[in-house]
Design a protein around this motif. Structure first.
Motif, PDB file in Angstrom:
ATOM      1  N   ARG A 248       0.826  -1.211   0.000  1.00 45.00           N
ATOM      2  CA  ARG A 248       0.000   0.000   0.000  1.00 45.00           C
ATOM      3  C   ARG A 248       0.862   1.264   0.000  1.00 45.00           C
ATOM      4  NH1 ARG A 248      -5.249  -1.371   0.754  1.00 45.00           N
ATOM      5  NH2 ARG A 248      -5.648  -3.453   1.594  1.00 45.00           N
ATOM      6  N   ALA A 249       2.070   1.162   0.531  1.00 42.56           N
ATOM      7  CA  ALA A 249       2.970   2.317   0.553  1.00 42.56           C
ATOM      8  C   ALA A 249       3.893   2.351  -0.660  1.00 42.56           C
ATOM      9  CB  ALA A 249       3.807   2.290   1.833  1.00 42.56           C
ATOM     10  N   GLY A 250       3.750   1.388  -1.556  1.00 39.65           N
ATOM     11  CA  GLY A 250       4.574   1.359  -2.759  1.00 39.65           C
ATOM     12  C   GLY A 250       6.002   0.942  -2.523  1.00 39.65           C
ATOM     13  N   ALA A 251       6.286   0.261  -1.413  1.00 41.66           N
ATOM     14  CA  ALA A 251       7.650  -0.159  -1.081  1.00 41.66           C
ATOM     15  C   ALA A 251       7.913  -1.564  -1.604  1.00 41.66           C
ATOM     16  CB  ALA A 251       7.868  -0.111   0.426  1.00 41.66           C
ATOM     17  N   ALA A 252       9.178  -1.856  -1.841  1.00 41.44           N
ATOM     18  CA  ALA A 252       9.569  -3.198  -2.275  1.00 41.44           C
ATOM     19  C   ALA A 252       9.370  -4.194  -1.135  1.00 41.44           C
ATOM     20  CB  ALA A 252      11.029  -3.192  -2.720  1.00 41.44           C
ATOM     21  N   PRO A 253       9.171  -5.468  -1.448  1.00 40.25           N
ATOM     22  CA  PRO A 253       9.040  -6.480  -0.394  1.00 40.25           C
ATOM     23  C   PRO A 253      10.276  -6.517   0.499  1.00 40.25           C
ATOM     24  CG  PRO A 253       8.371  -7.380  -2.517  1.00 40.25           C
ATOM     25  CD  PRO A 253       9.003  -6.053  -2.797  1.00 40.25           C
ATOM     26  N   ALA A 254      10.087  -6.900   1.742  1.00 36.91           N
ATOM     27  CA  ALA A 254      11.202  -6.984   2.688  1.00 36.91           C
ATOM     28  C   ALA A 254      12.162  -8.093   2.266  1.00 36.91           C
ATOM     29  CB  ALA A 254      10.676  -7.244   4.095  1.00 36.91           C
ATOM     30  N   SER A 255      13.449  -7.869   2.523  1.00 29.90           N
ATOM     31  CA  SER A 255      14.451  -8.868   2.168  1.00 29.90           C
ATOM     32  C   SER A 255      14.735  -9.833   3.312  1.00 29.90           C
ATOM     33  CB  SER A 255      15.763  -8.168   1.764  1.00 29.90           C
ATOM     34  OG  SER A 255      16.239  -7.351   2.826  1.00 29.90           O
ATOM     35  N   ASP A 256      14.130  -9.589   4.483  1.00 27.72           N
ATOM     36  CA  ASP A 256      14.314 -10.476   5.631  1.00 27.72           C
ATOM     37  C   ASP A 256      13.009 -10.558   6.409  1.00 27.72           C
ATOM     38  OD1 ASP A 256      14.195  -7.952   6.635  1.00 27.72           O
ATOM     39  OD2 ASP A 256      16.148  -7.965   7.626  1.00 27.72           O
ATOM     40  N   GLY A 257      13.008 -11.307   7.502  1.00 26.62           N
ATOM     41  CA  GLY A 257      11.795 -11.502   8.276  1.00 26.62           C
ATOM     42  C   GLY A 257      11.260 -10.202   8.841  1.00 26.62           C
ATOM     43  N   GLU A 258       9.977  -9.976   8.660  1.00 24.91           N
ATOM     44  CA  GLU A 258       9.382  -8.707   9.077  1.00 24.91           C
ATOM     45  C   GLU A 258       7.949  -8.935   9.542  1.00 24.91           C
ATOM     46  OE1 GLU A 258      10.092  -4.520   7.116  1.00 24.91           O
ATOM     47  OE2 GLU A 258       8.486  -5.558   6.043  1.00 24.91           O
ATOM     48  N   THR A 259       7.541  -8.165  10.534  1.00 24.64           N
ATOM     49  CA  THR A 259       6.172  -8.216  11.029  1.00 24.64           C
ATOM     50  C   THR A 259       5.674  -6.789  11.232  1.00 24.64           C
ATOM     51  OG1 THR A 259       4.713  -9.135  12.727  1.00 24.64           O
ATOM     52  CG2 THR A 259       6.914  -8.443  13.453  1.00 24.64           C
ATOM     53  N   VAL A 260       4.630  -6.608  12.012  1.00 18.00           N
ATOM     54  CA  VAL A 260       4.080  -5.282  12.265  1.00 18.00           C
ATOM     55  C   VAL A 260       3.912  -5.082  13.767  1.00 18.00           C
ATOM     56  CG1 VAL A 260       2.885  -5.042  10.068  1.00 18.00           C
ATOM     57  CG2 VAL A 260       1.735  -6.166  11.974  1.00 18.00           C
ATOM     58  N   VAL A 261       3.962  -3.817  14.180  1.00 19.15           N
ATOM     59  CA  VAL A 261       3.683  -3.458  15.571  1.00 19.15           C
ATOM     60  C   VAL A 261       2.254  -2.952  15.632  1.00 19.15           C
ATOM     61  CG1 VAL A 261       4.296  -1.993  17.525  1.00 19.15           C
ATOM     62  CG2 VAL A 261       6.088  -2.864  16.015  1.00 19.15           C
ATOM     63  N   LEU A 262       1.462  -3.527  16.530  1.00 20.20           N
ATOM     64  CA  LEU A 262       0.061  -3.137  16.667  1.00 20.20           C
ATOM     65  C   LEU A 262      -0.134  -2.283  17.903  1.00 20.20           C
ATOM     66  CD1 LEU A 262      -1.834  -6.444  15.808  1.00 20.20           C
ATOM     67  CD2 LEU A 262      -1.240  -4.552  14.296  1.00 20.20           C
ATOM     68  N   ASP A 263      -1.016  -1.303  17.776  1.00 21.96           N
ATOM     69  CA  ASP A 263      -1.413  -0.515  18.929  1.00 21.96           C
ATOM     70  C   ASP A 263      -2.189  -1.427  19.874  1.00 21.96           C
ATOM     71  OD1 ASP A 263      -3.364   1.106  20.529  1.00 21.96           O
ATOM     72  OD2 ASP A 263      -2.322   2.760  19.559  1.00 21.96           O
ATOM     73  N   PRO A 264      -1.782  -1.552  21.133  1.00 15.77           N
ATOM     74  CA  PRO A 264      -2.425  -2.514  22.027  1.00 15.77           C
ATOM     75  C   PRO A 264      -3.881  -2.203  22.330  1.00 15.77           C
ATOM     76  CG  PRO A 264      -0.935  -1.081  23.258  1.00 15.77           C
ATOM     77  CD  PRO A 264      -0.705  -0.796  21.802  1.00 15.77           C
ATOM     78  N   GLY A 265      -4.276  -0.947  22.169  1.00 12.43           N
ATOM     79  CA  GLY A 265      -5.655  -0.594  22.483  1.00 12.43           C
ATOM     80  C   GLY A 265      -6.582  -0.691  21.298  1.00 12.43           C
ATOM     81  N   LEU A 266      -6.072  -0.382  20.096  1.00 17.44           N
ATOM     82  CA  LEU A 266      -6.924  -0.297  18.921  1.00 17.44           C
ATOM     83  C   LEU A 266      -6.786  -1.476  17.976  1.00 17.44           C
ATOM     84  CD1 LEU A 266      -6.330   3.476  18.061  1.00 17.44           C
ATOM     85  CD2 LEU A 266      -8.224   2.481  19.362  1.00 17.44           C
ATOM     86  N   GLY A 267      -5.651  -2.189  18.047  1.00 15.82           N
ATOM     87  CA  GLY A 267      -5.418  -3.249  17.091  1.00 15.82           C
ATOM     88  C   GLY A 267      -4.961  -2.722  15.744  1.00 15.82           C
ATOM     89  N   ALA A 268      -4.906  -1.409  15.592  1.00 16.49           N
ATOM     90  CA  ALA A 268      -4.440  -0.784  14.363  1.00 16.49           C
ATOM     91  C   ALA A 268      -2.912  -0.745  14.370  1.00 16.49           C
ATOM     92  CB  ALA A 268      -5.016   0.631  14.263  1.00 16.49           C
ATOM     93  N   PRO A 269      -2.291  -0.434  13.220  1.00 15.96           N
ATOM     94  CA  PRO A 269      -0.836  -0.332  13.225  1.00 15.96           C
ATOM     95  C   PRO A 269      -0.374   0.767  14.171  1.00 15.96           C
ATOM     96  CG  PRO A 269      -1.754   0.560  11.183  1.00 15.96           C
ATOM     97  CD  PRO A 269      -2.863  -0.141  11.898  1.00 15.96           C
TER      98      PRO A 269
END
Length: 316
Positions: free
Chosen positions: A97-118
């Motif tokens: 969605r941000a137009g970035a190339a795929p990650a070259s190594d293991g990657e995840t996301v950090v979620l807001d603990p209250g909202l579940g959003a990024p």
């Protein structure tokens, strides 16, 4: 009228994911400590290309729809597959969605603990939140907010060592607060609708995972009810146990229907409508999953409350 049946390709994907989960998933509590099995499972999922389902294809659209992602998530959840799938998949979708190339190594996301959003960082501040599926991840994505309210971009943070919490199959981690988020190279500005659509995907895939967990717990309870005998008969023939399992089956099938609708909505409906469908599905599936998994514990009787019984892993 929309044809809601799975296509031949989707059924094939479902079968393949089920075979991987059955062969390399957790079949006993002791399997959680089997590093060889876990490594083979990670390699199988990585080689399958399932972590690339939401990467950009022709014209920037994802290679696969939310339904295909949900199919894989459900089967991995059913088999208690202790492998990073949701986190890397959401990271790949956020990069797309941000137009970035795929990650070259293991990657995840950090979620807001209250909202579940990024999790959102302001400037160089490291956001609070939890990185999910952090077992093999070397970094995690966050949304960075600029000076203006609509200035959103993509950043990457380092992670602390993984920690296992309630869920024994998915270690989590915290962002390293000593290091500011680094801008992700080659990214375009994110829009509010991108974040809304991404959140709809995350909720929909979480629902599919819950459906898989319900299915696995119900299979475990049904198998036990067939094998365990009291007064010369299988306990599954007793009316009370049969009614408990029937109610669990109804809850599971209802959850599957609403979860698949949410997964379809991710790419078929406007972001706000997709998020509404996903939020409704999450409310339904989360409540049903607790009911079904607690039923699995109860059907096992006293042994259901022991560490050796797999039912508590589903419940967690």
């Amino acid at each position: 009228m929309t044809d809601v049946r799975l296509s031949a390709e989707q059924l094939s994907l479902q079968t393949t994911a089920a075979r991987v989960a059955d062969r390399l998933g957790v079949r006993a509590v002791a399997d959680l400590d089997d590093a060889t099995r876990a490594g083979e499972l990670h390699d199988a999922v990585e080689a399958s290309g399932w972590l690339e389902l939401r990467q950009a294809g022709e014209g920037g659209a994802p290679l696969s729809s939310g339904v295909e992602v949900a199919i894989v998530a459900e089967q991995l959840g059913r088999g208690l597959a202790d492998v990073g799938f949701l986190g890397p998949t959401l990271a790949a979708d956020l990069r797309r969605r941000a137009g970035a190339a795929p990650a070259s190594d293991g990657e995840t996301v950090v979620l807001d603990p209250g909202l579940g959003a990024p999790a959102t960082a302001v400037g160089n501040e490291v956001p609070t939140g939890v990185a999910l599926d952090a077992g093999t991840a070397t970094g995690a994505l966050v949304v960075v907010r600029g000076p203006g309210p609509d200035e959103l971009s993509l950043g990457r943070v380092a992670l602390t060592s993984g920690t296992t919490e309630l869920d024994l199959t998915r270690p989590s981690a915290l962002p390293d607060r000593r290091v500011s988020p680094e801008p992700v190279a080659g990214t375009d500005a994110l829009h509010h609708e991108d974040v809304v659509a991404w959140l709809a995907l995350g909720l929909a895939v979480t629902c599919a995972d819950l459906v898989g967990v319900m299915t696995g717990a119900l299979e475990l309870a049904r198998s036990y009810a067939v094998d365990r005998r009291q007064y010369g008969s299988p306990i599954g023939s007793f009316q009370v146990v049969a009614h408990m399992l029937a109610d669990a089956l109804v809850a599971t099938e209802g959850s599957r229907s609403v979860a698949l609708h949410a997964a379809w909505a991710v790419d078929a409906l406007p972001p706000s409508e997709a998020l509404t469908a996903a939020a409704l599905a999450k409310a339904y599936c989360a409540r049903a999953a607790r009911q079904v998994c607690e039923t699995a514990v109860q059907v096992h009787g006293g042994i259901g409350n022991t560490w050796e019984c797999l039912a508590h892993v589903f419940l967690r």
